[in-house]
Design an enzyme around this catalytic site. Structure first.
Site, short mmCIF file in Angstrom:
data_model
loop_
_atom_site.label_atom_id
_atom_site.label_comp_id
_atom_site.label_asym_id
_atom_site.label_seq_id
_atom_site.Cartn_x
_atom_site.Cartn_y
_atom_site.Cartn_z
N HIS A 10 -0.71 11.95 -3.85
CA HIS A 10 0.07 11.99 -2.60
C HIS A 10 -0.19 13.22 -1.73
O HIS A 10 0.66 13.56 -0.89
CB HIS A 10 1.58 11.91 -2.90
CG HIS A 10 2.01 10.59 -3.50
ND1 HIS A 10 1.67 10.19 -4.76
CD2 HIS A 10 2.74 9.58 -2.99
CE1 HIS A 10 2.19 9.00 -5.02
NE2 HIS A 10 2.83 8.59 -3.95
N GLY A 25 -4.97 8.24 -1.74
CA GLY A 25 -4.54 7.13 -2.60
C GLY A 25 -3.34 6.41 -2.00
O GLY A 25 -3.23 5.19 -2.07
N HIS A 26 -2.46 7.17 -1.41
CA HIS A 26 -1.35 6.58 -0.65
C HIS A 26 -1.65 6.84 0.83
O HIS A 26 -1.50 7.96 1.31
CB HIS A 26 -0.02 7.19 -1.04
CG HIS A 26 1.17 6.39 -0.57
ND1 HIS A 26 1.26 5.86 0.70
CD2 HIS A 26 2.31 6.01 -1.21
CE1 HIS A 26 2.39 5.21 0.82
NE2 HIS A 26 3.05 5.28 -0.32
N HIS A 55 -0.01 -2.15 -3.61
CA HIS A 55 1.26 -1.52 -3.22
C HIS A 55 1.53 -1.82 -1.74
O HIS A 55 0.72 -1.52 -0.87
CB HIS A 55 1.11 -0.02 -3.46
CG HIS A 55 2.34 0.79 -3.27
ND1 HIS A 55 2.71 1.31 -2.05
CD2 HIS A 55 3.28 1.19 -4.15
CE1 HIS A 55 3.82 2.00 -2.19
NE2 HIS A 55 4.20 1.95 -3.46
N GLU A 115 5.24 -2.51 -7.03
CA GLU A 115 5.87 -2.34 -5.71
C GLU A 115 5.03 -3.05 -4.65
O GLU A 115 4.83 -2.51 -3.55
CB GLU A 115 6.02 -0.86 -5.36
CG GLU A 115 6.91 -0.12 -6.33
CD GLU A 115 7.23 1.29 -5.85
OE1 GLU A 115 8.42 1.59 -5.69
OE2 GLU A 115 6.29 2.08 -5.62
N GLU A 153 10.58 -3.98 -0.61
CA GLU A 153 11.07 -2.62 -0.42
C GLU A 153 11.35 -2.35 1.05
O GLU A 153 10.59 -2.76 1.94
CB GLU A 153 10.02 -1.65 -0.97
CG GLU A 153 10.49 -0.20 -0.98
CD GLU A 153 9.37 0.76 -1.42
OE1 GLU A 153 8.45 0.33 -2.14
OE2 GLU A 153 9.43 1.92 -1.01
N CYS A 162 10.92 0.36 2.64
CA CYS A 162 9.78 1.06 3.20
C CYS A 162 8.66 0.10 3.61
O CYS A 162 7.92 0.39 4.56
CB CYS A 162 9.21 2.06 2.19
SG CYS A 162 10.09 3.63 2.16
N CYS A 212 12.22 7.62 -0.88
CA CYS A 212 11.34 7.34 0.25
C CYS A 212 12.03 6.51 1.32
O CYS A 212 11.83 6.71 2.52
CB CYS A 212 10.07 6.65 -0.22
SG CYS A 212 10.36 5.19 -1.24
N CYS A 213 12.84 5.53 0.88
CA CYS A 213 13.40 4.58 1.84
C CYS A 213 14.47 5.19 2.76
O CYS A 213 14.49 4.87 3.96
CB CYS A 213 13.99 3.37 1.12
SG CYS A 213 12.75 2.40 0.22
#
Lengths: 647, 647
Positions: free
Chosen positions: A151, A202-203, A277, A329, A345, A347, A413-414
């Site tokens: 991240h 990666g994200h 994801h 996810e 999710e 997000c 995160c959300c």
């Protein structure tokens, strides 16, 4: 009315145009979203900050605080939490929310709190420009060794977004300066030149953030860096293999074990299926669309169109959520849209709003506008409680009564994600090109835009989304010739448009937008009218769990049954094919519209689990409420897809 | 006919009686199960051995082979498998299956193969009696250090069961002697005496196995040891904490992290809810019921009754499977019975047959007989393909076409488990007390029993389960006075019973069994007749996913729709409330009965995922087949709970 219709000249202009959103300080939202934004400004923005601080995030960030290591006392209890490599992103989204909140409503205490965190980042940042709290304080010496899992670029991206938002909202540049230095540093490390890293996050997230930063600063290098990350992704030799090898790690030794999880299984231009994801996926596609817009890069369009179709034709919940599985996810297999166990999710719905809004960067298209609206008003909006204090992470379409909003989450995160989206929702309402303003979302409020070199004030008066009548006032500085493009939502059975009382032929619409090219002057009024009956929606038979069931929609809103209105055992209720609906106010939620009708309620005559006895029926009244409003009164069962008999 | 009715004397006798099953060499099964057992005898038994050997099990067991360590070449490929601590159990169940196969049909090659494995166990066994291949060859020095996770007592139990079966089937004592020495060794290590382990198996099984071994040998110590394991389970201080502490392990460092997973969260007599891993649970409860029977231990009954009700009233799939979750291979929360994602492991249905059969140890009760029959004929039986070569691990009640039997599994517990159950199914048909024979299952065949001190031959002529007419011939040695108790299945709307042509009043039945006390002599004939129409079954509203749907049953069989008979999109089919069914032969499966009727098929008129257009309907004929028979022709969709409109 010919002068109102689209012209070949305008067509040509539009085809080349890049549509960009307004900044938050250009828009003011009232009506439906107004009270929600006020709640964020007065309550949620502070809550996010408090909970981030309580979770220990400042201890991780601020070099003046004792280094907490990897375990941190949790909210005054005896238990500890693990400090997290993604915490920079959570504080960043909280800063972004606070920025929009401060623009909405001055709050010196909140502003001081944000400035203190920004000061901490100032102390944290290395002279080189590097600025990641995890690798500077918790795991020093490990930076840039695991882009796939850790991240690092994702955190940088969120801080860049926060910096841009705080700058637009308050005019303060300090975080912007910090993040430009960090962006410059990253720009110097990554690239195809000898000795630079050819890696990518990666994200995903930094791609769309760099475009925001580039737009805000006018710095082309940031756009180029965004494009670099997009172009590198999934190429061979695979960067994640190389970096894993350099770490001495087994390739298979990571949690999700597939390139698909991070959409790095092939170069992005070859991708046609949404995989892995869900949030990462939609952030990537948003970044791809931004790059396509800024670079006029047509080579990205077949992938973007293919991915869009794959999502919307096979993998999108009716409430605009996607990613059914908790395990990754994210995505599983086509048409896998279970209701009760839906992950969906918050997000991911927020990220879909981002993606859809960026798909509008190359010109209005109702396919994108409709999906943006669907995700925004339903799955995403449900993520924040009406009182602004609690948050959904998962958004199932059916609940037995045990699903409720959290006040916090170990992976928070959300909460700031839905908050920053709602607090800046006005920026998603418009797309501005050189000589065109597209109206993507309808909501009471106003925007101070610049188009065709002139300042233009556009205001909307409407009870949307509960009422389908919108009046737009166009107030240019003097006169201004440009196209006003109105989205004609696909859910409406018909649209009626007038300009200063004269009817415009909506059959002239292209891609679902009616482009009105005109020399506008103060006092011009455009009206859009749509009927908004309750509609019943059926699902494709490839979604087996929704067969024999309908979803209720009214305008852009998906409805659901709640136990508080209808009693328990919601699957014992059966609608007739010819059910007639009436609109009434939701009990306990002033200003929100429910739909009532007659239905049959079945009573089980057996004992235990199974019985040969058929249930008996009685006629009852049922009441459906907007999905976004559920779990705001009494907790209980909830159901979107309701049984219906066609007889 | 009064002499046929139950008498107070017989009541008293029955109340105290312990009912035990016949041994495999006392029964001969034909009719419905006959061809299935023949297939196991000619094919499956050898397949299990071959696949166990190919998987590398002999390399783990046999000291004369090179020690394979923890990775073993897999079936001649370049890949390897991990040798497994539970492999003794898989080879044991394969030996047990082979034993029943050899009793069915002599097969010198198979017998030689089994004897060779038994010889290997002879070589493996320590002088002490200890005999576990994993701890003797793969992880020496670690024995008895982790009862919770490492299947050590579980493996011993399965080998004991194999030993008893092989002894009954072939008369050979070698494995029995090995396992008695091992049981003696274990008996010397465990107990409440100073210096002994107070532990018990993490995966229960040895309890019921010790009861089998005790019954076969007459050795009371084995029964006592079974009771010890039952009595110790879940007591404080918790043994699993103590042994984890002794290993220096963190208590939380195991995969499922809860005592409930292994039913060790409280003493068994305090348990009322079926929790955790489904197979472990049912094996435990079977062992508890066995101990209750052998010791007349009434203190176990409130728990057993509570657990039974909790399973059957809240957590049992209609096909007799249970344990919906793949995550813990077990239970989740009450009424959580999803169809498509049902785990419902074959081993759990097999284990439920074991538990139900043991619940009959204290006297006939149709509650247990019916559930045993339901699990046997539906979920369990589906576990083995008709040709005896492939195996279900999970047994969903709905499939989109991607669920098929495996030829093997990395955890090959189910293949030999369903095989040994079917190959010994005759032993579940009867319960024998001192002066009573209870007939629990109906199937053509015969049994040579001993009751009231006399040899009695009982044979059944019937087309059951496709026909509800059963003729029982009772042939005692001379004359014999005893009660013959016939189970009157709860699914039948009525029962008619005659003895030598004279009607018996079925209202005299108690606990769903009609007890016919009589002095029996050769030539006596008892008939039981039940109508067997197709029935539609409704589910409790607390199972939301089954509302608006019915399951079809015919006699004890649960039916399903398959794509091969009905086309794809099975959820597009809707039955009317008054649907009339006809019985016809299943296409492609001679001897099996399908149910056909008219239905409506919906066609989707929309495009993409969602549409306002209601589907149109046409009348079609549909055909349902027995659940156990599914996926034996062409692969495709399958559906148990079919939509039905009541209008």
């Amino acid at each position: 009315m010919n002068e109102l219709a689209s012209s070949a000249a305008a067509d040509k202009l539009q085809a080349k145009a890049a549509f960009r959103p307004p900044t938050v300080n250009q828009v003011r939202v009232e009506g439906f979203f107004g009270p929600r934004i006020d709640t964020i400004a007065t309550s949620t923005a502070r809550i996010l900050f408090d909970r981030c601080v309580n979770a220990g995030m400042l201890d991780q960030i601020d070099p003046e605080r004792p280094n907490p290591g990897q375990r941190i006392p949790f909210q005054g209890t005896n238990s500890t939490v693990t400090s997290q490599m993604f915490w920079d992103s959570d504080i960043a989204k909280s800063i972004e929310t606070a920025a929009y909140a401060l623009y909405r409503r001055p709050d010196p205490d909140l502003e001081a709190q944000v400035d203190a965190v920004i000061d901490a980042y100032g102390r944290l940042q290395e002279d080189s420009g590097y600025c990641n709290s995890w690798y500077l304080r918790i795991q020093p010496g490990k930076r840039w060794t695991n882009l796939r899992d850790c991240h690092e670029l994702y955190c940088a991206g969120h801080l860049m977004e926060a910096a841009v938002a705080y700058y637009h909202a308050t005019g303060k540049r300090k975080l912007m300066d910090i993040m430009c230095r960090y962006a410059d540093h990253i720009d110097g490390l990554f690239g195809t030149q000898e000795g630079r890293m050819r890696g990518y996050p990666g994200h995903e997230e930094i791609e769309l953030a760099l475009v925001k930063l580039g737009r805000a600063t006018g710095e082309q290098r940031y756009l180029d860096l965004a494009k670099f990350f997009i172009d590198q992704r999934g190429t061979q030799p695979h960067y994640y293999d190389q970096e894993a090898g350099a770490r001495g790690a087994q390739l298979a030794d990571y949690h999700f074990g597939t390139y698909e999880y991070s959409q790095s299984h092939k170069p992005v231009r070859e991708q046609r299926e949404v995989v892995g994801h869900a949030v990462r996926a939609a952030y990537l596609y948003a970044g791809m669309a931004d790059v396509a817009t800024e670079f006029g890069d047509n080579s990205l369009m077949p992938a973007l169109e293919g991915l869009w179709d794959h999502l919307t034709q096979r993998n999108l919940y009716i409430h605009g959520g996607f990613g059914p599985s908790e395990t990754n996810e994210g995505l599983t297999f086509d048409f896998d849209l279970p209701n009760e166990t839906a992950y969906a999710e918050t997000c991911a719905a927020v990220a879909l709003v981002f993606w859809a809004s960026r798909m509008l960067g190359r010109g209005p298209d109702v396919r994108y506008g409709d999906v943006m609206e669907r995700a925004l008003y339903n799955c995403a909006l449900a993520g924040l409680s009406m009182d602004g204090t609690n948050f959904f992470y998962e958004n199932p379409l059916e609940s037995r009564g045990d699903h409720h909003r959290w006040d916090w989450h170990h992976c928070p995160c959300c909460p700031p994600n839905i908050s920053r989206l709602l607090a800046s929702v006005g920026t998603y309402a418009y797309g501005i090109a050189e000589s065109e303003v597209a109206v993507h979302l309808y909501c009471a409020g106003s925007a101070a835009l610049e188009v065709a070199g002139k300042k233009v004030q556009i205001s909307q008066e409407t009870g949307y989304p509960y009422d389908g009548q919108i009046v737009l006032k166009i107030e240019p500085e003097g006169e201004a010739e440009f196209a006003l493009s109105l989205r004609l939502p696909g859910w409406a059975r018909g649209h009626a448009v007038t300009v200063n009382g004269e009817t415009v032929d909506v059959a002239e619409a292209e891609n679902g937008y009616l482009r009105i090219w005109r020399c506008w002057s103060k006092g011009d009024r455009v009206t859009l009218h749509m009927e908004m009956p309750v509609e019943t929606v059926h699902a494709n038979p490839l979604v087996p769990n929704n067969q024999g069931r309908i979803a209720l929609m009214r305008g852009p809103l998906v409805y659901c049954l709640e136990e508080v209105d209808n009693g328990a055992a919601l699957n014992s209720l059966v609608l007739a094919a010819d059910a007639q609906f009436e609109s009434v106010e939701v009990d306990g939620l002033t200003g929100h519209i429910a739909a009532t009708t007659q239905a049959q309620r079945e009573s089980y005559l057996g004992e235990g689990l199974y019985s040969r006895k058929a249930p008996v029926r009685e006629t009852v009244h049922i009441k459906a409420v907007p999905y976004h409003a559920w779990d705001n009164r009494e907790g209980g069962e909830m159901l979107v897809w309701v049984r219906q008999e066609r007889g």
